[in-house]
Every structure is written in structure tokens, then in C-alpha cells.
Design a protein around this motif. Structure first.
Motif, PDB file in Angstrom:
ATOM      1  N   PHE A   1       0.828  -1.201   0.000  1.00 23.32           N
ATOM      2  CA  PHE A   1       0.000   0.000   0.000  1.00 23.32           C
ATOM      3  C   PHE A   1       0.863   1.251   0.000  1.00 23.32           C
ATOM      4  CE2 PHE A   1      -2.344   3.392   2.179  1.00 23.32           C
ATOM      5  CZ  PHE A   1      -3.379   3.537   1.272  1.00 23.32           C
ATOM      6  N   ARG A   2       1.998   1.216   0.715  1.00 22.08           N
ATOM      7  CA  ARG A   2       2.861   2.389   0.803  1.00 22.08           C
ATOM      8  C   ARG A   2       3.371   2.800  -0.581  1.00 22.08           C
ATOM      9  NH1 ARG A   2       6.411   2.133   5.688  1.00 22.08           N
ATOM     10  NH2 ARG A   2       4.667   3.181   6.646  1.00 22.08           N
ATOM     11  N   LEU A   3       3.789   1.841  -1.406  1.00 22.68           N
ATOM     12  CA  LEU A   3       4.245   2.166  -2.756  1.00 22.68           C
ATOM     13  C   LEU A   3       3.093   2.740  -3.579  1.00 22.68           C
ATOM     14  CD1 LEU A   3       6.341   2.270  -4.995  1.00 22.68           C
ATOM     15  CD2 LEU A   3       5.802  -0.116  -5.519  1.00 22.68           C
ATOM     16  N   ASN A   4       1.923   2.151  -3.485  1.00 20.18           N
ATOM     17  CA  ASN A   4       0.760   2.679  -4.208  1.00 20.18           C
ATOM     18  C   ASN A   4       0.474   4.120  -3.778  1.00 20.18           C
ATOM     19  OD1 ASN A   4       0.491   0.190  -5.441  1.00 20.18           O
ATOM     20  ND2 ASN A   4      -1.118  -0.501  -4.068  1.00 20.18           N
ATOM     21  N   TYR A   5       0.581   4.364  -2.498  1.00 20.27           N
ATOM     22  CA  TYR A   5       0.366   5.700  -1.947  1.00 20.27           C
ATOM     23  C   TYR A   5       1.373   6.682  -2.549  1.00 20.27           C
ATOM     24  CZ  TYR A   5       0.201   9.322   1.703  1.00 20.27           C
ATOM     25  OH  TYR A   5       0.103  10.510   2.385  1.00 20.27           O
ATOM     26  N   ILE A   6       2.630   6.295  -2.598  1.00 24.44           N
ATOM     27  CA  ILE A   6       3.673   7.162  -3.157  1.00 24.44           C
ATOM     28  C   ILE A   6       3.428   7.400  -4.645  1.00 24.44           C
ATOM     29  CG2 ILE A   6       6.151   7.273  -3.701  1.00 24.44           C
ATOM     30  CD1 ILE A   6       6.579   5.854  -0.960  1.00 24.44           C
TER      31      ILE A   6
ATOM     32  N   GLN B   1      -7.513   4.395  -1.007  1.00 21.57           N
ATOM     33  CA  GLN B   1      -7.965   4.301   0.382  1.00 21.57           C
ATOM     34  C   GLN B   1      -9.302   3.587   0.467  1.00 21.57           C
ATOM     35  OE1 GLN B   1      -7.782   8.418   1.542  1.00 21.57           O
ATOM     36  NE2 GLN B   1      -5.623   8.274   2.079  1.00 21.57           N
TER      37      GLN B   1
ATOM     38  N   THR C   1      -8.819  -0.103   0.112  1.00 24.95           N
ATOM     39  CA  THR C   1      -8.273  -0.710   1.322  1.00 24.95           C
ATOM     40  C   THR C   1      -9.378  -0.941   2.344  1.00 24.95           C
ATOM     41  OG1 THR C   1      -6.169   0.377   0.921  1.00 24.95           O
ATOM     42  CG2 THR C   1      -6.553  -0.424   3.147  1.00 24.95           C
TER      43      THR C   1
END
Length: 176
Positions: A2-7, A164, A167
Motif C-alpha cells: 500500500f505504501r508504494l501505491n500511496y507514493i 484508500q 483498502t
């Protein structure tokens, strides 16, 4: 993951915000202030502002925003975040058609024509119509560039919002 997708969503948001804010500031303050000056002074000041804009930070942001956004869109799409990828694709298209192309085809040629003038040799009577025509056309198209970059910003934010929501939906499905 999720962190990479967020970035991948955050980077285009920052870029669209930076370039949209740049165009916005020119429309709501810089041109407004220049229009209060004697036309010869406004021409000279805009010539200097245009020279100052040709720097690495502006050029990187202006040129690479659509490229980086397309790359982020493609990565999200292949990572299974198709909706986010499509929102970023739409953002890149809006920016390219509404901000990039008018800059290259309208605002920059107007700037070059203004820079070709030797403002020191113009009389006030000559400078008045030149500045009025330049300022009106440049202001209109700059405002359009700002609006379109900010619409692209909204689309990029929608991509992140979609991440989001996905998720939350996944978490609810796991709880059920």
C-alpha cells in the motif's frame, strides 16, 4: 504494498500542485501587479520574470509532470489498482492538453515576442497597446493553464482516494 501505491499517487499530486500553484500565482498576483505599472516597466519586468522562469526546477516540474504521472499510472494499473491508474491517466491527459500544450503553443510564443522587444526604445504610446494585448491574452491562457493543472490535481487526489476506499473495502471483506 500500500505504501508504494500511496507514493505513486502522492508524487503526481505534489507535481500538479506545484505547477498549478505556479500558474495560479501568476494569474492572481504577478500579472495583476504588473498591470498597475507603466506599460514600459511592465514589459521590462515581464521580460525579466520570463528569463527567471527558465530554470531547472521549473523546467523539471513543467516537463516531467505528465511523464512521471503516466509512469505512476502504468505502475498502479499493472499492480491491480486500475481505477487509480485510470484517474492518473486522466490527470496526465488533462494537464497535457490544458496546461502543457497551451504553454508551448501560446504562452511561450507570446513571451518570446515580448522578449524580442527593446523596451528601452519604446515610447509610452507604443508600449501601451503592446502590453495591453500581451497581458490580456497571456492572462487568459495562463488562467486556463492553472485551472487545468488544478483539475489534474483533483484527479490525482481522486486516484489516492480510490486507493484508500479499496483498502477499506478489502478490510471489510476480510472481517466478514
Amino acid at each position: 504494498m500500500f505504501r508504494l501505491n500511496y507514493i505513486l499517487c502522492l508524487v503526481p499530486i505534489v507535481l500538479f500542485g506545484a505547477i498549478g500553484g505556479f500558474f495560479y500565482a501568476y494569474s492572481v498576483s504577478v500579472i495583476q501587479g504588473l498591470n498597475t505599472l507603466p506599460e514600459i516597466n511592465a514589459i521590462q519586468a515581464m521580460q525579466k520574470l520570463n528569463q527567471g522562469t527558465r530554470n531547472g526546477v521549473f523546467l523539471f516540474t513543467f516537463l516531467f509532470t505528465p511523464i512521471i504521472t503516466l509512469g505512476c499510472a502504468a505502475l498502479l494499473y499493472v499492480r491491480g489498482k486500475q481505477m487509480a491508474g485510470l484517474f492518473l491517466l486522466a490527470a496526465a491527459a488533462v494537464y497535457f492538453g490544458g496546461s502543457f500544450l497551451p504553454t508551448v503553443n501560446i504562452n511561450v510564443p507570446l513571451n518570446h515576442a515580448l522578449e524580442a522587444l527593446d523596451a528601452g526604445t519604446l515610447s509610452g504610446a507604443e508600449a501601451g497597446p503592446i502590453w495591453s494585448e500581451y497581458s490580456a491574452g497571456w492572462y487568459f491562457w495562463n488562467t486556463m493553464r492553472a485551472v487545468m493543472a488544478l483539475i489534474a490535481l483533483g484527479l490525482a487526489a481522486s486516484a489516492m482516494h480510490g486507493l484508500q476506499r479499496g483498502t477499506v473495502v478489502s478490510a471489510r471483506a476480510q472481517l466478514a
